[in-house]
Design a protein around this motif. Structure first.
Motif, PDB file in Angstrom:
ATOM      1  N   ALA A  33       6.103 -21.707  14.965  1.00  0.00           N
ATOM      2  CA  ALA A  33       5.152 -21.607  13.235  1.00  0.00           C
ATOM      3  C   ALA A  33       6.679 -20.458  12.596  1.00  0.00           C
ATOM      4  O   ALA A  33       7.361 -19.589  12.715  1.00  0.00           O
ATOM      5  CB  ALA A  33       4.395 -20.407  13.326  1.00  0.00           C
ATOM      6  N   SER A  52       2.224 -23.595   9.695  1.00  0.00           N
ATOM      7  CA  SER A  52       2.102 -23.684  11.406  1.00  0.00           C
ATOM      8  C   SER A  52       2.708 -24.474  11.891  1.00  0.00           C
ATOM      9  O   SER A  52       3.616 -25.054  10.860  1.00  0.00           O
ATOM     10  CB  SER A  52       0.443 -23.928  11.987  1.00  0.00           C
ATOM     11  OG  SER A  52       0.458 -24.950  11.156  1.00  0.00           O
ATOM     12  N   TRP A  53       3.244 -24.914  13.079  1.00  0.00           N
ATOM     13  CA  TRP A  53       4.375 -25.907  13.227  1.00  0.00           C
ATOM     14  C   TRP A  53       4.424 -26.956  12.398  1.00  0.00           C
ATOM     15  O   TRP A  53       5.230 -27.515  12.699  1.00  0.00           O
ATOM     16  CB  TRP A  53       4.019 -25.889  14.833  1.00  0.00           C
ATOM     17  CG  TRP A  53       3.484 -25.666  15.712  1.00  0.00           C
ATOM     18  CD1 TRP A  53       2.185 -25.804  16.223  1.00  0.00           C
ATOM     19  CD2 TRP A  53       3.056 -27.564  15.906  1.00  0.00           C
ATOM     20  NE1 TRP A  53       1.126 -25.481  17.108  1.00  0.00           N
ATOM     21  CE2 TRP A  53       1.573 -27.012  16.810  1.00  0.00           C
ATOM     22  CE3 TRP A  53       3.493 -28.434  16.147  1.00  0.00           C
ATOM     23  CZ2 TRP A  53       1.096 -28.579  17.406  1.00  0.00           C
ATOM     24  CZ3 TRP A  53       2.756 -29.973  16.415  1.00  0.00           C
ATOM     25  CH2 TRP A  53       1.165 -29.502  17.010  1.00  0.00           C
ATOM     26  N   SER A  57      -1.476 -26.000   8.850  1.00  0.00           N
ATOM     27  CA  SER A  57      -2.543 -24.387   8.814  1.00  0.00           C
ATOM     28  C   SER A  57      -1.505 -23.415   8.114  1.00  0.00           C
ATOM     29  O   SER A  57      -0.192 -23.882   7.887  1.00  0.00           O
ATOM     30  CB  SER A  57      -2.924 -23.369   9.634  1.00  0.00           C
ATOM     31  OG  SER A  57      -3.465 -22.361   9.648  1.00  0.00           O
ATOM     32  N   THR A  58      -2.243 -22.808   6.439  1.00  0.00           N
ATOM     33  CA  THR A  58      -1.153 -21.985   5.693  1.00  0.00           C
ATOM     34  C   THR A  58      -1.758 -20.445   5.777  1.00  0.00           C
ATOM     35  O   THR A  58      -3.322 -20.724   5.771  1.00  0.00           O
ATOM     36  CB  THR A  58      -0.416 -22.867   4.291  1.00  0.00           C
ATOM     37  OG1 THR A  58      -1.552 -22.542   3.997  1.00  0.00           O
ATOM     38  CG2 THR A  58       0.579 -23.698   4.842  1.00  0.00           C
ATOM     39  N   PHE A 102       5.160 -22.883  20.093  1.00  0.00           N
ATOM     40  CA  PHE A 102       3.904 -23.808  19.430  1.00  0.00           C
ATOM     41  C   PHE A 102       2.844 -22.477  19.574  1.00  0.00           C
ATOM     42  O   PHE A 102       1.552 -22.525  19.105  1.00  0.00           O
ATOM     43  CB  PHE A 102       3.093 -24.157  20.601  1.00  0.00           C
ATOM     44  CG  PHE A 102       4.275 -25.675  20.491  1.00  0.00           C
ATOM     45  CD1 PHE A 102       5.031 -26.106  21.643  1.00  0.00           C
ATOM     46  CD2 PHE A 102       3.772 -26.739  19.462  1.00  0.00           C
ATOM     47  CE1 PHE A 102       5.250 -27.109  21.659  1.00  0.00           C
ATOM     48  CE2 PHE A 102       5.112 -27.930  19.480  1.00  0.00           C
ATOM     49  CZ  PHE A 102       5.679 -27.994  20.472  1.00  0.00           C
ATOM     50  N   ALA A 104       0.477 -19.453  17.430  1.00  0.00           N
ATOM     51  CA  ALA A 104      -0.050 -19.500  15.885  1.00  0.00           C
ATOM     52  C   ALA A 104       0.601 -19.116  14.420  1.00  0.00           C
ATOM     53  O   ALA A 104       1.196 -17.621  15.021  1.00  0.00           O
ATOM     54  CB  ALA A 104      -1.524 -19.060  16.151  1.00  0.00           C
ATOM     55  N   VAL A 105       0.665 -19.370  13.936  1.00  0.00           N
ATOM     56  CA  VAL A 105       0.051 -19.006  11.861  1.00  0.00           C
ATOM     57  C   VAL A 105      -0.572 -17.868  12.377  1.00  0.00           C
ATOM     58  O   VAL A 105      -1.229 -16.788  13.172  1.00  0.00           O
ATOM     59  CB  VAL A 105      -0.399 -19.490  11.634  1.00  0.00           C
ATOM     60  CG1 VAL A 105      -0.451 -19.095   9.977  1.00  0.00           C
ATOM     61  CG2 VAL A 105       0.008 -21.108  11.044  1.00  0.00           C
ATOM     62  N   THR A 106       0.841 -16.756  12.203  1.00  0.00           N
ATOM     63  CA  THR A 106       0.118 -15.129  12.071  1.00  0.00           C
ATOM     64  C   THR A 106       0.943 -14.007  11.074  1.00  0.00           C
ATOM     65  O   THR A 106       1.690 -14.543  10.663  1.00  0.00           O
ATOM     66  CB  THR A 106       0.995 -14.499  13.544  1.00  0.00           C
ATOM     67  OG1 THR A 106       0.552 -13.230  13.467  1.00  0.00           O
ATOM     68  CG2 THR A 106       2.212 -14.604  13.804  1.00  0.00           C
TER      69      THR A 106
END
Length: 125
Positions: A33, A52-53, A57-58, A102, A104-106
């Protein structure tokens, strides 16, 4: 191990646009990510955007929603930050960061494993 190198910063007038790039080394870029953070003079580090990887997702900080767009090209190992309608308050050093495995988006800077050196963005009024 991942090394990150930002480019694309510069001086622009308010209302203008810039596109930042973050080039990554290493074979596992597609599992990371990626995030963009910024730090203005005299202020702390601020989250800007993350992806995201897989790119599906953004997330953005409220102050840039509708103006900035994060994207990535896993084949080229590059993540981009398209910045439109720039404002003087966007002036800062912008850094990209990578979160491995991998993840998560954070928005949390502490969750990122690798950081670039940054590129200066200056928006004049």
């Amino acid at each position: 191990q991942v090394q990150l190198a930002e480019s694309g910063g510069g001086l622009v007038q308010a209302g203008g646009s810039l596109r930042l790039s973050c080039a990554a080394s290493g074979r596992t870029f597609s599992s990371y990510a990626m995030g963009w953070f910024r730090q203005a003079p005299g202020k702390g580090r601020e989250f800007v955007a993350a992806i995201s990887w897989g790119g599906g997702s953004t997330v953005y900080v409220d102050s840039v929603k509708g103006r900035f767009t994060i994207s990535r090209d896993n084949a080229k190992k590059v993540v981009y930050l398209q910045m439109n309608s720039l404002k003087p308050e966007d002036t800062a050093v912008y850094c990209c960061a990578a979160r491995g495995g991998f993840g998560a988006v954070t928005m949390a800077s502490s969750s990122y494993d690798y950081w670039g050196q940054g590129t200066q963005v200056t928006v004049s009024s």
